[in-house]
Design a protein around this motif. Structure first.
Motif, mmCIF file in Angstrom:
data_model
loop_
_atom_site.group_PDB
_atom_site.id
_atom_site.type_symbol
_atom_site.label_atom_id
_atom_site.label_comp_id
_atom_site.label_asym_id
_atom_site.label_seq_id
_atom_site.Cartn_x
_atom_site.Cartn_y
_atom_site.Cartn_z
ATOM 1 N N UNK A 1 -6.101 5.609 1.569
ATOM 2 C CA UNK A 1 -6.076 4.167 1.699
ATOM 3 C C UNK A 1 -4.693 3.621 1.950
ATOM 4 N N UNK A 2 -4.624 2.299 1.892
ATOM 5 C CA UNK A 2 -3.395 1.563 2.140
ATOM 6 C C UNK A 2 -3.029 0.829 0.855
ATOM 7 N N UNK A 3 -1.769 0.980 0.431
ATOM 8 C CA UNK A 3 -1.278 0.389 -0.805
ATOM 9 C C UNK A 3 -0.116 -0.536 -0.471
ATOM 10 N N UNK A 4 -0.146 -1.762 -0.988
ATOM 11 C CA UNK A 4 0.934 -2.716 -0.742
ATOM 12 C C UNK A 4 2.198 -2.295 -1.466
ATOM 13 N N UNK A 5 3.338 -2.590 -0.842
ATOM 14 C CA UNK A 5 4.627 -2.331 -1.469
ATOM 15 C C UNK A 5 4.840 -3.341 -2.586
ATOM 16 N N UNK A 6 5.435 -2.908 -3.651
ATOM 17 C CA UNK A 6 5.738 -3.822 -4.746
ATOM 18 C C UNK A 6 6.986 -4.643 -4.492
ATOM 19 N N UNK A 7 7.822 -4.217 -3.544
ATOM 20 C CA UNK A 7 9.097 -4.888 -3.339
ATOM 21 C C UNK A 7 9.224 -5.613 -2.004
#
Length: 167
Positions: A36-42
């Motif tokens: 899947x695709x995971x958003x960056x936290x920064x």
């Protein structure tokens, strides 16, 4: 002929529990992987494409620009942990464990047990080649959000052969 063979619609499986799509907007069990695709936290403009293969638990994580994740230091990064957690929310822990061929040690699997159990096997790094396909599928799913609501057939879905005349 089964009902599913007579229909041009795909069976939609509702999520096991509601998910927050802002952290992991796309997760699937496909091609022998939880991916899947995971958003960056920064950085709001950056996403990571992460995956874990079934059986051997080989893992990959890279940015949408194909740069390696800085958190991959001999084990799962936080993006893969988020992917596993959201996969469990979407499909349920039992289904994720079965698909990945993970045998929990103590009773029922959980996202935490799956993540730590797989990491304890010291899995190898996987092939990054699949990242482009996963990201492409994610973008294709996003494109459907731009389609205005309609009851008319969607052009991309008109490849189904006609089985009978409509009256």
């Amino acid at each position: 002929m089964s009902v599913s063979e007579q229909s041009s619609t795909a069976r939609v499986i509702p999520p096991a529990r509601p998910r927050a799509l802002s952290k992991v907007p796309f997760v699937e069990l496909a091609e022998g992987r939880l991916q899947g695709v995971v958003s960056s936290g920064s950085d709001i403009g950056r996403v990571y494409v992460s995956s874990v293969t079934a059986k051997e638990f080989a893992y990959t994580c890279s940015t949408n620009n194909n740069r390696p994740c800085g958190g991959l230091r001999g084990g799962f990064c936080k993006h893969i942990a988020s992917l596993i957690g959201e996969g469990v929310l979407q499909y349920g822990a039992d289904r994720v464990a079965r698909y990945l061929r993970f045998e929990p040690q103590d009773g029922e699997p959980s996202a935490h047990a799956i993540e730590y159990g797989m990491a304890a096997t010291h899995p190898p790094k996987g092939d990054k080649a699949a990242a482009a396909q996963v990201f492409s599928r994610f973008l294709r799913h996003l494109a459907y959000l731009e389609v205005p609501p309609t009851t008319a057939p969607v052009t991309e879905m008109q490849w189904f052969p006609p089985t009978r005349a409509l009256s």
